[in-house]
Design an enzyme around this catalytic site. Structure first.
Site, PDB file in Angstrom:
ATOM      1  N   GLU A 123       0.785  -1.297   0.080  1.00 57.81           N
ATOM      2  CA  GLU A 123      -0.007   0.089  -0.078  1.00 57.81           C
ATOM      3  C   GLU A 123       0.857   1.221   0.153  1.00 57.81           C
ATOM      4  O   GLU A 123       1.824   1.093   0.828  1.00 57.81           O
ATOM      5  CB  GLU A 123      -0.820  -0.003   1.303  1.00 57.81           C
ATOM      6  CG  GLU A 123      -1.894   1.118   1.258  1.00 57.81           C
ATOM      7  CD  GLU A 123      -2.599   1.118   2.854  1.00 57.81           C
ATOM      8  OE1 GLU A 123      -3.574   1.838   2.735  1.00 57.81           O
ATOM      9  OE2 GLU A 123      -2.171   0.396   3.648  1.00 57.81           O
ATOM     10  N   LYS A 167      -9.677   2.493  -2.124  1.00 59.61           N
ATOM     11  CA  LYS A 167      -9.903   1.644  -1.020  1.00 59.61           C
ATOM     12  C   LYS A 167     -11.129   2.317  -0.273  1.00 59.61           C
ATOM     13  O   LYS A 167     -11.400   3.497  -0.198  1.00 59.61           O
ATOM     14  CB  LYS A 167      -8.692   2.111   0.127  1.00 59.61           C
ATOM     15  CG  LYS A 167      -8.664   1.709   1.514  1.00 59.61           C
ATOM     16  CD  LYS A 167      -7.559   2.150   2.177  1.00 59.61           C
ATOM     17  CE  LYS A 167      -7.276   1.748   3.685  1.00 59.61           C
ATOM     18  NZ  LYS A 167      -6.207   2.012   4.322  1.00 59.61           N
ATOM     19  N   CYS A 176      -5.423  -2.925   2.690  1.00 61.97           N
ATOM     20  CA  CYS A 176      -4.960  -2.730   4.219  1.00 61.97           C
ATOM     21  C   CYS A 176      -6.490  -2.989   4.991  1.00 61.97           C
ATOM     22  O   CYS A 176      -6.914  -4.076   5.165  1.00 61.97           O
ATOM     23  CB  CYS A 176      -4.579  -1.590   4.618  1.00 61.97           C
ATOM     24  SG  CYS A 176      -3.460  -1.678   5.922  1.00 61.97           S
TER      25      CYS A 176
END
Length: 261
Positions: free
Chosen positions: A47, A112, A146
């Site tokens: 990331e 995300k 994540c």
């Protein structure tokens, strides 16, 4: 470029990115990718691999025409592999955007969805709204960044993907959760789970301990890194996955649901 078959060769690049220095990080990852000896189909970076996990989105963001996306495109074309990792991107709003770059340069992006409020990520980035599954030969690969890993409803397979691919900056303070959640997502979705984390200390003093890993659909470890920079490789077998799903079809009993935008 060779045709992608039912065996997928994956290389996970675990490293300590320089803080707020995209040029240095492009050089770092270029060098690390260059150490991969065996042929691979997919190279996975962490990331925010070009900056570290930064909340300085206004000053550190690039566009999709910027240097880092161009670097991904050049690397994919030159090496004949698909690359993926997330980048701070300005595109109307600022996103923590995972870029999927195949050798032909026709990228796919995933923004995300779940923003890490404990670091105020939700104040500096816009959340994504769309699930993204990319195809790579016969493989279906679900993109994930994540903190998304903590939300099983968002990541629930409807028998629509074979690999869950998570790129992360997951701190050492919560390292047990990283391994447990990655394994759990593999088991409950009857898929391979591939997770790439970083190592080192970032510009905010946050410590990372790596632990990049690959799990099979029963939660067995296929490959696992410790806390050093380097390359972790794994070979995924789609025929074996399909055979397991046929032999133990828990997916047929999954609940139906809709996720709100």
């Amino acid at each position: 470029m060779p045709t992608i078959g039912t065996r997928l060769r994956v290389a996970l690049v675990q490293a300590a990115p320089a803080w707020h220095d995209p040029a240095a990080n492009r050089e770092l990852f270029d060098a690390l990718i260059g150490t991969i000896e065996a042929p691979v189909d997919l190279v996975v970076l962490p990331e925010m691999f070009s900056t570290g996990f930064t909340m300085c989105s206004e000053t550190m963001s690039e566009t999709m025409d910027g240097d880092t996306v161009a670097w991904l495109r050049g690397q994919a074309a030159e090496r004949g592999v698909t690359l993926t990792g997330s980048v701070v991107i300005e595109d109307g709003q600022r996103f923590n955007r995972q870029v999927w770059m195949p050798p032909d340069g026709r990228e796919t992006v995933y923004d995300k969805r779940h923003l890490f409020r404990m670091a105020d990520e939700h104040r500096h980035y816009a959340p994504g709204t769309e699930t993204v599954v990319v195809e790579m030969g016969p493989w279906r690969i679900r993109l994930c960044v994540c903190y998304d890993l903590r939300f099983p409803v968002w990541l629930r397979s409807r028998n629509d993907y074979d690999v869950l691919l998570c790129v992360a900056n997951w701190p050492a303070a919560r390292q047990p959760a990283w391994a447990a959640l990655l394994r759990a997502r593999a088991i409950e979705n009857q898929c391979y789970a591939v997770g790439v984390n970083r190592v080192g200390v970032d510009g905010n003093g946050v410590v990372y301990r790596g632990g990049s890993a690959v799990y099979d659909c029963e939660g067995a470890v296929l490959a696992e890194a410790q806390d050093e920079s380097g390359i972790l490789s794994a070979l995924l077998d789609l025929d074996a996955l399909r055979e397991y799903r046929d032999r133990f079809p828990a997916w047929r009993d999954a609940d139906t649901f809709e996720v709100a935008p």
